[in-house]
Design a protein around this motif. Structure first.
Motif, PDB file in Angstrom:
ATOM      1  N   ALA A 107       0.829  -1.205   0.000  1.00 23.08           N
ATOM      2  CA  ALA A 107       0.000   0.000   0.000  1.00 23.08           C
ATOM      3  C   ALA A 107       0.865   1.258   0.000  1.00 23.08           C
ATOM      4  N   LEU A 108       1.942   1.249   0.776  1.00 22.11           N
ATOM      5  CA  LEU A 108       2.840   2.402   0.790  1.00 22.11           C
ATOM      6  C   LEU A 108       3.521   2.572  -0.570  1.00 22.11           C
ATOM      7  N   HIS A 109       3.882   1.468  -1.195  1.00 19.57           N
ATOM      8  CA  HIS A 109       4.526   1.524  -2.501  1.00 19.57           C
ATOM      9  C   HIS A 109       3.606   2.158  -3.542  1.00 19.57           C
ATOM     10  N   GLU A 110       2.309   1.827  -3.458  1.00 18.60           N
ATOM     11  CA  GLU A 110       1.347   2.405  -4.411  1.00 18.60           C
ATOM     12  C   GLU A 110       1.152   3.895  -4.188  1.00 18.60           C
ATOM     13  N   LYS A 111       1.346   4.361  -2.964  1.00 16.70           N
ATOM     14  CA  LYS A 111       1.113   5.774  -2.630  1.00 16.70           C
ATOM     15  C   LYS A 111       2.397   6.607  -2.679  1.00 16.70           C
ATOM     16  N   MET A 112       3.494   6.071  -3.231  1.00 15.43           N
ATOM     17  CA  MET A 112       4.779   6.791  -3.217  1.00 15.43           C
ATOM     18  C   MET A 112       4.687   8.179  -3.845  1.00 15.43           C
ATOM     19  N   ASP A 113       3.880   8.297  -4.880  1.00 14.10           N
ATOM     20  CA  ASP A 113       3.792   9.582  -5.587  1.00 14.10           C
ATOM     21  C   ASP A 113       3.178  10.676  -4.724  1.00 14.10           C
ATOM     22  N   THR A 114       2.469  10.295  -3.687  1.00 11.86           N
ATOM     23  CA  THR A 114       1.804  11.284  -2.824  1.00 11.86           C
ATOM     24  C   THR A 114       2.661  11.668  -1.618  1.00 11.86           C
ATOM     25  N   PHE A 115       3.824  11.038  -1.453  1.00 20.16           N
ATOM     26  CA  PHE A 115       4.669  11.318  -0.282  1.00 20.16           C
ATOM     27  C   PHE A 115       5.170  12.760  -0.335  1.00 20.16           C
ATOM     28  N   THR A 116       5.069  13.455   0.784  1.00 22.01           N
ATOM     29  CA  THR A 116       5.629  14.801   0.885  1.00 22.01           C
ATOM     30  C   THR A 116       7.085  14.762   1.327  1.00 22.01           C
ATOM     31  N   ARG A 117       7.490  13.624   1.909  1.00 25.57           N
ATOM     32  CA  ARG A 117       8.882  13.421   2.304  1.00 25.57           C
ATOM     33  C   ARG A 117       9.171  11.923   2.282  1.00 25.57           C
ATOM     34  N   PRO A 118      10.438  11.547   2.165  1.00 23.48           N
ATOM     35  CA  PRO A 118      10.783  10.129   2.033  1.00 23.48           C
ATOM     36  C   PRO A 118      10.326   9.319   3.254  1.00 23.48           C
ATOM     37  N   LYS A 119      10.025   8.055   3.007  1.00 22.87           N
ATOM     38  CA  LYS A 119       9.610   7.146   4.075  1.00 22.87           C
ATOM     39  C   LYS A 119      10.490   5.909   4.064  1.00 22.87           C
ATOM     40  N   MET A 120      10.485   5.231   5.199  1.00 26.26           N
ATOM     41  CA  MET A 120      11.293   4.020   5.346  1.00 26.26           C
ATOM     42  C   MET A 120      10.396   2.903   5.883  1.00 26.26           C
ATOM     43  N   PHE A 121      10.565   1.701   5.317  1.00 24.59           N
ATOM     44  CA  PHE A 121       9.821   0.527   5.802  1.00 24.59           C
ATOM     45  C   PHE A 121      10.845  -0.510   6.263  1.00 24.59           C
ATOM     46  N   ILE A 122      10.702  -0.960   7.526  1.00 24.14           N
ATOM     47  CA  ILE A 122      11.625  -1.952   8.093  1.00 24.14           C
ATOM     48  C   ILE A 122      10.821  -3.180   8.500  1.00 24.14           C
ATOM     49  N   LEU A 123      11.210  -4.319   7.964  1.00 23.99           N
ATOM     50  CA  LEU A 123      10.575  -5.594   8.314  1.00 23.99           C
ATOM     51  C   LEU A 123      11.509  -6.353   9.250  1.00 23.99           C
ATOM     52  N   ILE A 124      11.016  -6.679  10.445  1.00 24.39           N
ATOM     53  CA  ILE A 124      11.795  -7.492  11.384  1.00 24.39           C
ATOM     54  C   ILE A 124      11.347  -8.936  11.230  1.00 24.39           C
ATOM     55  N   SER A 125      12.199  -9.720  10.597  1.00 26.45           N
ATOM     56  CA  SER A 125      11.896 -11.124  10.331  1.00 26.45           C
ATOM     57  C   SER A 125      12.750 -11.995  11.257  1.00 26.45           C
ATOM     58  N   THR A 126      12.955 -13.242  10.874  1.00 28.49           N
ATOM     59  CA  THR A 126      13.622 -14.200  11.748  1.00 28.49           C
ATOM     60  C   THR A 126      14.679 -14.983  10.981  1.00 28.49           C
ATOM     61  N   VAL A 127      15.701 -15.420  11.696  1.00 26.85           N
ATOM     62  CA  VAL A 127      16.754 -16.226  11.071  1.00 26.85           C
ATOM     63  C   VAL A 127      16.240 -17.606  10.664  1.00 26.85           C
TER      64      VAL A 127
END
Length: 689
Positions: free
Chosen positions: A112-132
């Protein structure tokens, strides 16, 4: 630097909560090398700008309370509302290590964030905490040298555990979407080792088993040689902070500490630091018989990976809490475990004259709080038996066994010299060892009727000068690990106590000091010792632990319910483990079965009563019918007796005339037979003749 707004999912879950707490106290950019000194000089709590503002969703907690570290908490948002909240944030962090439901939402959120990238007023960061565990079935980097660890550079070669295919799918999605326009939406995946610290998740079963001490040996499932990659949850939070500040180029990072500890080493460290230290290897299959272990816990227990956080160590300014791993930092982790779960011991001392009921009250208090009942006779008996028992312990060293045998010989020699009694120095040593034992240190204790004097209290609780380096303080130092938090002094009049002893059954009095010839002297000795200026109660007063005095004046409270309730009110709530979900369900099932049994018993009793009443009604009905028949028979007899004279008269005077009249009527056959018969009877009335 402007404040950054951070979003975390399931902010009330363990991992997200620990990360949120850490980040809420950090200044944005503080992990950068040039800002490190500025952070140390800055009061984070008082900072008005540049700090991280943490918001997030809540899964289990109600709307009535909010975490102190969260600026906002969201309950039961639909996807449209949730997206609006995500778009308001600079950094979005999703954890998928604790609940499989998190995976689908994390995939949707990054898409959803990827689809809305054009509307961002400033850069965003997405962090996924996964597992080994998404690396669990990866082939070794070098088949000839399996000890070479995996690093971030090997992430394309990783093969997941069968239960973690969905995890690796969302990892790949996050990395892929981050390559589209990293200036607008940068994405990172953090493969976290099994998390420990701040209350525990992955290793909680072993911590709880060691703390409770209810099993003779803490189990090690399998041979325990598998290497478990792990990381302290605070260090994981530090990795997240560094990613936000540094914006590294690699999209995939590994977060593990520097240890390469095997499962057996971890379990032994936990058992030794928190319990009796005894462990036992059990078949791998036994893990499935342990109800407290979820499937994710089981998968983590059996993981066997050598991993190294090469990029994190080489490029981040990470202030490690447990860089060398859980085994080397076990004391810190254990203390965090106690504090986070409020597993704090309750230490009590119950004093009072003989026969006042100290042991009875102590036993009830121990049952309520789950404490250990410490009695001097039992402690001495346990100390004299312990060396024989310790010889059977496989993990005890020869030096310990030798010193234990020497102690036993010294105790026996001292008892022989004193007619079966021990000198105070030996008694104090035994009681110290008992109070310092892991069970008493974990759950707490109720010290029953000891110490008996000011001198004993001083020797038991004060720290000797040679045990401490601080010689500047004139005030004696107290061993806080064994010093009671609560002291209760039970008391009653001598007449009341003597009356109670006289009313005791003979089988309880025989062979004790409660006999008529011994009890008065024992009571008098207690009064004399506690009448002195330096009594045991004075010692506690001087130590600023003021005893609570409870007067027992009535013999009606035979079960000491009122005394026990008063002590519970003063001491507060228990500080140990509550029942597990399974135990709660079992208790509810037991109560339901008890209710069904009671209901069935009540129904059976009702049916029995109804049957008895029906039988009684039937018997009464038969009796009534029998009596009614008898009454009718008697009435018939009376009527027959009363009518006998009338029948005699009719047979003698009326019937002959009536018979002749009927014969004449038949002969003549008059037109009105009745009138003829009446006239005939009138003319031939015997009375008229």
């Amino acid at each position: 630097m402007d404040a950054k707004r951070l979003f975390l999912n399931d902010i009330d879950a363990h991992t997200s909560k620990c990360i949120a707490k850490h980040l809420s106290c950090c200044v944005a950019g503080a992990s950068l090398s040039e800002a490190a000194e500025a952070e140390t000089r800055r009061d984070v709590k008082g900072a008005e700008g540049g700090t991280f503002q943490v918001v997030g969703t809540v899964r289990g907690r109600g709307e009535g309370s909010r975490s102190a570290f969260a600026l906002e908490e969201y309950h039961q948002l639909d996807r449209g509302e949730l997206l609006d909240r995500l778009l308001d944030c600079d950094v979005v962090i999703y954890t998928i290590t604790e609940n499989s439901d998190q995976i689908e939402e994390a995939s949707w959120a990054v898409g959803a964030l990827h689809e809305k990238m054009d509307t961002f007023t400033r850069p965003k960061m997405f962090i996924l905490i996964s597992t080994v565990l998404t690396w669990a079935h990866s082939k070794p980097v070098d088949p000839d040298d399996p000890e070479i660890p995996f690093t971030e550079d090997d992430y394309r070669r990783r093969k997941p555990h069968p239960n973690y295919k969905d995890h690796i799918s969302v990892e790949k999605l996050v990395v892929k979407l981050g390559k589209t326009s990293p200036s607008q939406l940068s994405t990172y995946v953090v493969a976290s080792g099994l998390q420990y610290g701040m209350g525990e998740t992955a290793f909680h079963f072993f911590f709880k088993a060691s703390w409770l001490g209810q099993v003779s040996r803490v189990p090690i499932f399998g041979d325990g040689t598998n290497v478990v990659p792990a990381i302290h949850v605070s260090d994981l939070a530090g990795v997240i902070q560094n990613i936000i500040d540094h914006k590294p180029k690699p999209p995939y990072l590994v977060a593990v500490d520097g240890s390469k500890s095997a499962l057996a080493d971890i379990v032994r460290a936990i058992a030794s630091a928190l319990g009796h230290g005894k462990t036992q290897n059990v078949p791998r299959e036994d893990v499935f018989l342990t109800r407290e272990l979820k499937q994710t816990d089981i998968d983590g227990v059996f993981v066997d990976l050598r991993m190294e956080a090469a990029f994190v160590r080489g490029h981040f300014d990470l202030r490690w809490v447990s860089e060398s791993g859980i085994v080397d930092n076990i004391e810190l982790v254990v203390e965090e475990y106690r504090q986070a779960r409020q597993l704090l011991p309750i230490r009590m001392c119950i004093l009072g004259p003989p026969a006042v009921g100290k042991s009875t009250v102590a036993e009830k208090i121990c049952q309520h709080y789950g404490l250990h009942h410490v009695k001097i006779k039992e402690a001495i008996a346990e100390a004299t038996m312990q060396p024989e028992l310790s010889q059977e312990e496989e993990n005890r060293s020869k030096e310990d066994a030798s010193s234990a045998r020497e102690l036993l010989e010294a105790l026996k020699e001292n008892m022989e010299k004193n007619g079966g009694r021990l000198d105070d120095q030996h008694v104090i040593s035994i009681m110290k060892d008992k109070l310092m034992s892991k069970p008493c240190q974990n759950q707490g204790f109720v010290l029953d009727g000891f110490p008996k004097s000011y001198e004993q209290a001083t020797e038991l609780f004060n720290i000797d000068e040679d045990e401490t380096e601080d010689t500047s303080s004139k005030k004696p130092l107290i061993n806080q690990k064994i010093m009671p938090e609560f002291v209760f002094s039970l008391d009653a009049t001598d007449e009341f106590l003597k009356s109670r002893v006289l009313n005791l059954p003979e089988n309880l009095v025989e062979g004790t000091s409660y006999t008529q010839d011994r009890f008065p002297s024992r009571l008098a000795k207690f009064r004399d010792v506690n009448a002195e200026d330096e009594s045991v109660l004075n010692y506690f007063d001087e130590a600023e632990i003021h005893p609570e005095h409870i007067e027992i004046t009535s013999g009606d409270d035979t079960g000491y319910q009122l005394v026990t309730q008063k002590i519970i009110e003063i001491a507060g709530k228990p500080r140990n483990f509550g029942p597990t979900t399974e135990e709660v369900q079992e208790e509810e099932l037991r109560k339901a079965e008890a209710r069904l049994k009671q209901q069935a018993a009540e129904e059976a009793e009702m049916e029995r009563k109804e049957a008895e009443e029906a039988a009684l009604r039937e018997a009464r009905w038969e009796e009534w019918n029998s009596r009614l028949a008898e009454v009718r028979r008697q009435e018939q007899e009376v009527l027959e007796a009363q009518s006998a004279s009338q029948r005699s008269y009719l047979m003698k005077n009326v019937m002959p005339t009536l018979t002749r009249g009927l014969v004449e009527c038949c002969k003549i056959r008059p037109a009105d037979p009745v009138d003829f018969l009446a006239e005939y009877l009138f003319k031939n009335n015997p009375q008229l003749e």
